[in-house]
Design a protein around this motif. Structure first.
Motif, short mmCIF file in Angstrom:
data_model
loop_
_atom_site.label_atom_id
_atom_site.label_comp_id
_atom_site.label_asym_id
_atom_site.label_seq_id
_atom_site.Cartn_x
_atom_site.Cartn_y
_atom_site.Cartn_z
N GLY A 101 -27.62 -8.99 -64.76
CA GLY A 101 -29.03 -9.33 -64.76
C GLY A 101 -29.50 -10.01 -66.02
O GLY A 101 -30.66 -9.89 -66.39
N VAL A 102 -28.60 -10.76 -66.68
CA VAL A 102 -28.93 -11.41 -67.95
C VAL A 102 -28.91 -12.93 -67.83
O VAL A 102 -29.79 -13.61 -68.35
CB VAL A 102 -27.94 -10.95 -69.05
N LEU A 103 -27.91 -13.46 -67.14
CA LEU A 103 -27.74 -14.92 -67.10
C LEU A 103 -28.96 -15.64 -66.54
O LEU A 103 -29.22 -16.80 -66.89
CB LEU A 103 -26.51 -15.28 -66.27
N MET A 104 -29.74 -14.98 -65.72
CA MET A 104 -30.93 -15.63 -65.15
C MET A 104 -32.01 -15.88 -66.20
O MET A 104 -32.92 -16.69 -65.98
CB MET A 104 -31.51 -14.81 -63.98
N TYR A 105 -31.90 -15.24 -67.35
CA TYR A 105 -32.92 -15.39 -68.39
C TYR A 105 -32.42 -16.14 -69.64
O TYR A 105 -33.11 -16.16 -70.64
CB TYR A 105 -33.43 -14.01 -68.81
N VAL A 106 -31.26 -16.74 -69.54
CA VAL A 106 -30.65 -17.42 -70.68
C VAL A 106 -30.73 -18.93 -70.48
O VAL A 106 -30.35 -19.45 -69.43
CB VAL A 106 -29.17 -16.99 -70.84
N ASP A 107 -31.22 -19.63 -71.50
CA ASP A 107 -31.36 -21.09 -71.40
C ASP A 107 -30.02 -21.80 -71.37
O ASP A 107 -29.88 -22.84 -70.73
CB ASP A 107 -32.19 -21.63 -72.59
N GLU A 108 -29.02 -21.26 -72.06
CA GLU A 108 -27.70 -21.88 -72.11
C GLU A 108 -26.66 -20.86 -71.64
O GLU A 108 -25.90 -20.29 -72.44
CB GLU A 108 -27.39 -22.36 -73.53
N PRO A 109 -26.57 -20.61 -70.33
CA PRO A 109 -25.66 -19.57 -69.84
C PRO A 109 -24.19 -19.88 -70.12
O PRO A 109 -23.39 -18.96 -70.29
CB PRO A 109 -25.94 -19.53 -68.33
N ASP A 110 -23.82 -21.16 -70.19
CA ASP A 110 -22.42 -21.48 -70.46
C ASP A 110 -21.99 -20.98 -71.84
O ASP A 110 -20.86 -20.51 -72.02
CB ASP A 110 -22.18 -22.99 -70.36
N ALA A 111 -22.89 -21.09 -72.82
CA ALA A 111 -22.57 -20.61 -74.16
C ALA A 111 -22.41 -19.09 -74.17
O ALA A 111 -21.52 -18.54 -74.83
CB ALA A 111 -23.65 -21.04 -75.14
N LEU A 112 -23.28 -18.39 -73.43
CA LEU A 112 -23.15 -16.94 -73.34
C LEU A 112 -21.84 -16.57 -72.68
O LEU A 112 -21.10 -15.68 -73.16
CB LEU A 112 -24.32 -16.36 -72.56
N LEU A 113 -21.49 -17.23 -71.58
CA LEU A 113 -20.24 -16.93 -70.88
C LEU A 113 -19.03 -17.17 -71.78
O LEU A 113 -18.07 -16.40 -71.77
CB LEU A 113 -20.12 -17.77 -69.61
N ALA A 114 -19.08 -18.25 -72.55
CA ALA A 114 -17.98 -18.53 -73.47
C ALA A 114 -17.80 -17.39 -74.47
O ALA A 114 -16.67 -17.00 -74.80
CB ALA A 114 -18.22 -19.85 -74.18
N GLY A 115 -18.92 -16.85 -74.96
CA GLY A 115 -18.85 -15.72 -75.88
C GLY A 115 -18.28 -14.48 -75.23
O GLY A 115 -17.50 -13.75 -75.84
N LEU A 116 -18.66 -14.24 -73.98
CA LEU A 116 -18.11 -13.09 -73.26
C LEU A 116 -16.62 -13.25 -73.05
O LEU A 116 -15.85 -12.29 -73.19
CB LEU A 116 -18.82 -12.93 -71.92
N GLY A 117 -16.21 -14.47 -72.70
CA GLY A 117 -14.79 -14.73 -72.51
C GLY A 117 -14.00 -14.53 -73.79
O GLY A 117 -12.86 -14.06 -73.77
N ARG A 118 -14.61 -14.86 -74.91
CA ARG A 118 -13.92 -14.74 -76.20
C ARG A 118 -13.58 -13.29 -76.53
O ARG A 118 -12.52 -13.01 -77.10
CB ARG A 118 -14.82 -15.33 -77.30
N VAL A 119 -14.46 -12.35 -76.19
CA VAL A 119 -14.22 -10.95 -76.55
C VAL A 119 -13.45 -10.18 -75.48
O VAL A 119 -13.14 -9.00 -75.66
CB VAL A 119 -15.55 -10.21 -76.87
N LEU A 120 -13.13 -10.85 -74.36
CA LEU A 120 -12.39 -10.20 -73.28
C LEU A 120 -10.90 -10.20 -73.59
O LEU A 120 -10.31 -11.24 -73.89
CB LEU A 120 -12.65 -10.94 -71.96
N ALA A 121 -10.29 -9.03 -73.53
CA ALA A 121 -8.88 -8.89 -73.86
C ALA A 121 -8.00 -9.42 -72.72
O ALA A 121 -8.44 -9.50 -71.57
CB ALA A 121 -8.55 -7.42 -74.12
N PRO A 122 -6.75 -9.77 -73.02
CA PRO A 122 -5.80 -10.10 -71.94
C PRO A 122 -5.72 -8.96 -70.93
O PRO A 122 -5.65 -7.79 -71.30
CB PRO A 122 -4.48 -10.28 -72.69
N GLY A 123 -5.78 -9.33 -69.67
CA GLY A 123 -5.80 -8.32 -68.60
C GLY A 123 -7.17 -7.75 -68.32
O GLY A 123 -7.31 -6.88 -67.46
#
Length: 235
Positions: A101-123
């Protein structure tokens, strides 16, 4: 009810992804009042929640403070913006990352997703909940608002309950974005297929929940849900 549906779906993906009994490192970005974070901490996982709104922070901290020490010790609450995960966390720090319920309120969702991907561990498992842009006409139509239904066809923004404008997403676009951060789509569910037309289920709540859970994983019903729960994995 939405929280409970998403929780069941999330538990299904965690069970399919990780060995039984493994204690996971969980990040909940935009944790709100902390319901999902606290539920996962009670299940034995180490949970970090990020929230920027004062009301949500206060509620989450109060809820955590009311828990036994063993659960409190597994909860960390960080005041901050989800787009600043790189400031707070090292790459690959978390096995499970939630952004509900966050991406709908973010002006640049791609940047947020990239940050989430960065902290996601392998697997790791990434869990998103977004508004379904391919079903924008359903909710007003179920309310008998035919003008609103006609105006919603093809729209990718909507008015939220507070009167503000928010963003909706299409499954194919979200799937492409997940592939772009090396966490390709693993599974997706519909959330709120029927309940938009039932503002108060009353005694029938259990039946409505059962029907929603079935519809949320069944074609073609899940495609017209108000919300999409989308899960990607880093293999």
């Amino acid at each position: 009810m939405c929280q409970e549906l998403v929780a069941r779906q999330l538990d299904e993906q965690i069970a399919a992804r990780f060995p039984v009994g493994r204690r996971l490192r969980v990040l909940d970005v935009g944790m709100g009042r902390g319901a999902q974070a606290l539920r996962l901490a009670r299940a034995g996982h180490q949970v970090t929640g990020v929230e920027r709104e004062a009301d949500g922070l206060a509620a989450a901290r109060a809820a955590a403070a009311a828990e036994p020490e063993g659960i409190r010790s597994r909860m960390r609450i960080v005041e901050g913006d989800g787009r600043d995960t790189g400031v707070h966390f090292l790459p690959g720090s978390f096995d499970v990352v939630l952004c509900h319920g966050v991406l709908m309120y973010v002006d640049e969702p791609d940047a947020l997703l990239a940050g989430l991907g960065r902290v996601l561990a392998p697997g790791g498992l990434l869990s998103l909940v977004v508004r379904n842009a391919d079903a924008m006409a359903m909710a007003p139509a179920l309310r008998g608002d035919w003008g609103g239904a006609l105006a919603a066809f093809g729209a990718d923004t909507y008015e939220d309950p507070s009167g503000g404008r928010a963003r909706a997403h299409r499954l194919d676009a979200v799937s492409g974005a997940l592939a772009g951060i090396a966490a390709p789509l693993r599974a997706w569910y519909g959330v709120r297929v029927f309940s938009s037309a039932v503002p108060d289920a009353g005694a029938a709540l259990d039946g409505l929940l059962a029907a929603e859970e079935r519809a949320g994983r069944t074609d073609p019903y899940r495609a017209v849900a108000s919300l999409l729960h989308v899960c990607g994995t880093r293999d």
